[in-house]
Design a protein around this motif. Sequence first.
Motif, PDB file in Angstrom:
ATOM      1  N   GLU A   6      63.527  63.566  -4.153  1.00  0.00           N
ATOM      2  CA  GLU A   6      62.340  63.314  -3.339  1.00  0.00           C
ATOM      3  C   GLU A   6      61.075  63.710  -4.101  1.00  0.00           C
ATOM      4  O   GLU A   6      61.102  64.534  -5.009  1.00  0.00           O
ATOM      5  CB  GLU A   6      62.430  64.097  -2.026  1.00  0.00           C
ATOM      6  CG  GLU A   6      63.599  63.676  -1.138  1.00  0.00           C
ATOM      7  CD  GLU A   6      63.626  64.465   0.154  1.00  0.00           C
ATOM      8  OE1 GLU A   6      62.751  65.345   0.307  1.00  0.00           O
ATOM      9  OE2 GLU A   6      64.513  64.204   0.986  1.00  0.00           O
ATOM     10  N   ASN A   7      59.987  63.109  -3.687  1.00  0.00           N
ATOM     11  CA  ASN A   7      58.660  63.410  -4.235  1.00  0.00           C
ATOM     12  C   ASN A   7      58.569  63.124  -5.736  1.00  0.00           C
ATOM     13  O   ASN A   7      57.795  63.776  -6.453  1.00  0.00           O
ATOM     14  CB  ASN A   7      58.279  64.877  -3.960  1.00  0.00           C
ATOM     15  CG  ASN A   7      58.278  65.220  -2.485  1.00  0.00           C
ATOM     16  OD1 ASN A   7      57.941  64.387  -1.652  1.00  0.00           O
ATOM     17  ND2 ASN A   7      58.675  66.436  -2.160  1.00  0.00           N
ATOM     18  N   GLU A   8      59.359  62.174  -6.207  1.00  0.00           N
ATOM     19  CA  GLU A   8      59.242  61.780  -7.605  1.00  0.00           C
ATOM     20  C   GLU A   8      58.033  60.867  -7.773  1.00  0.00           C
ATOM     21  O   GLU A   8      57.699  60.069  -6.881  1.00  0.00           O
ATOM     22  CB  GLU A   8      60.508  61.046  -8.056  1.00  0.00           C
ATOM     23  CG  GLU A   8      61.754  61.928  -8.116  1.00  0.00           C
ATOM     24  CD  GLU A   8      61.790  62.803  -9.349  1.00  0.00           C
ATOM     25  OE1 GLU A   8      60.762  62.859 -10.067  1.00  0.00           O
ATOM     26  OE2 GLU A   8      62.810  63.448  -9.584  1.00  0.00           O
ATOM     27  N   ASP A   9      57.368  60.966  -8.924  1.00  0.00           N
ATOM     28  CA  ASP A   9      56.217  60.105  -9.153  1.00  0.00           C
ATOM     29  C   ASP A   9      56.675  58.691  -9.518  1.00  0.00           C
ATOM     30  O   ASP A   9      57.848  58.447  -9.795  1.00  0.00           O
ATOM     31  CB  ASP A   9      55.328  60.675 -10.259  1.00  0.00           C
ATOM     32  CG  ASP A   9      56.103  60.963 -11.544  1.00  0.00           C
ATOM     33  OD1 ASP A   9      57.188  60.371 -11.721  1.00  0.00           O
ATOM     34  OD2 ASP A   9      55.647  61.777 -12.353  1.00  0.00           O
TER      35      ASP A   9
END
Length: 447
Positions: free
Chosen positions: A252-255
Amino acid sequence: MSSAGPSPTPSPAPYSPNGYTPNGNQGNGNGNGATPIGGASPHVVRKKLMGYVGFANLPNQVHRKSVRKGFQFTVMVVGEGGLGKSTLINTLFNTTLYPGKQPLEPSVERPSTVAIESISADIEESGVRLRLTVVDTPGFGDFVNNDESWKPITENIEARFDAYLEQENRVNRQKMVDNRVHACLYFIQPTGHSLKQIDVEFMRRLHTKVNLIPIIAKADTITDDEVSNFKTRVLADIEHHNIRIFQAPVYENEDEETLAEHEEIISKVPFAVVGSNREVMTADGRKVRGRAYPWGVVEVDNEQHCDFVKLRQMLIRTHMEELREHTNNELYENYRSEKLLGMGVTQDHSVFKEVNPAAKTAEERGLHEAKLAKMETEMKMVFQQKVQEKEAKLKQSEEELYARHREMRDALEKQRLELEDKKRRIETGRPLTPEKPNTKKKGFLRT
């Protein structure tokens, strides 16, 4: 490489007495700016720090510890002879782990079984130490009869699991060595058609024990269109036989850049690679690692020529730790559970359940009351048994007393009758004792 020094102290968050945090979100109404975490339990709240604490430096601490301890990584290469396995390993780690192999003479006797050979090397890059172990399987798929040619490989992987399990069960576990296979590079012959039966059987036997990474070897022997079609057929065969190959996880929250890179790596599976340790000269005067042909030069590190760069990126630069974690948390744990269950060791799964304390207390109270009821029933049964034994003993004593009473009564009655008989004799003047008859015999002669 990130620095291990302390982070700059952030400015403290402003106090909000009306229960609102600075970003406009309403807190819990008590003035501390606490807000429940989305999707979590209502008892878990997120607190706003009023100043720098320091636990944001934890990743740096883990980094220093990891660099100090070093890393261990074990990769297995499997495939038929002559597909360039040793060359690819040397190319991947940019070092000569495998020396050049000399072809055997026709008169030399060939081995009749699959051999397992391990080569370990300590390599270092920018202060990071890596203990690399490469497990080679010479002889796989090189026989006329390849039945159960995967069995020695399976036994070797399981033996490494067993060795690690034995280390976990030791009293002293300070020096544990991880020799488990973290990745298996399976080399597929570039036929351009589909997987052979030995390829399917091998991957079916090992996909639950090791991270499988399929590789199309010597991709420079077929055209780009043939490579694309061959990849499609290989993936179709893998899906048809329910074979699980390693898939890089997405967090999660990967660019966007990381997600795009991940998708690009996934799109290259199975990797069509070319290996070479030699530097050749290109037409424009550059020295590159590759292979020179009359029609041109195949560059190993050129993504337009082969997938070597993406393979190295997934295997070493971006997902080496994921390969280690998946081996430990999934593959090894499944093997360990099956092993212990086979030995008769059972697991109480209730200890891992999250329960409500009130429900847990009520359950314990019910169990305690059931235990008390059982004890009461047992005590009643014991009491009844002892009462019955006592009653039987008293009844026996009563019967014995009645028998003695009858005997004494009969004796007294007999004495009374004898006394009455003596009384009558006295009153009538008869002797109390009867006269004895004279039994003396008279002789024939008188004197």
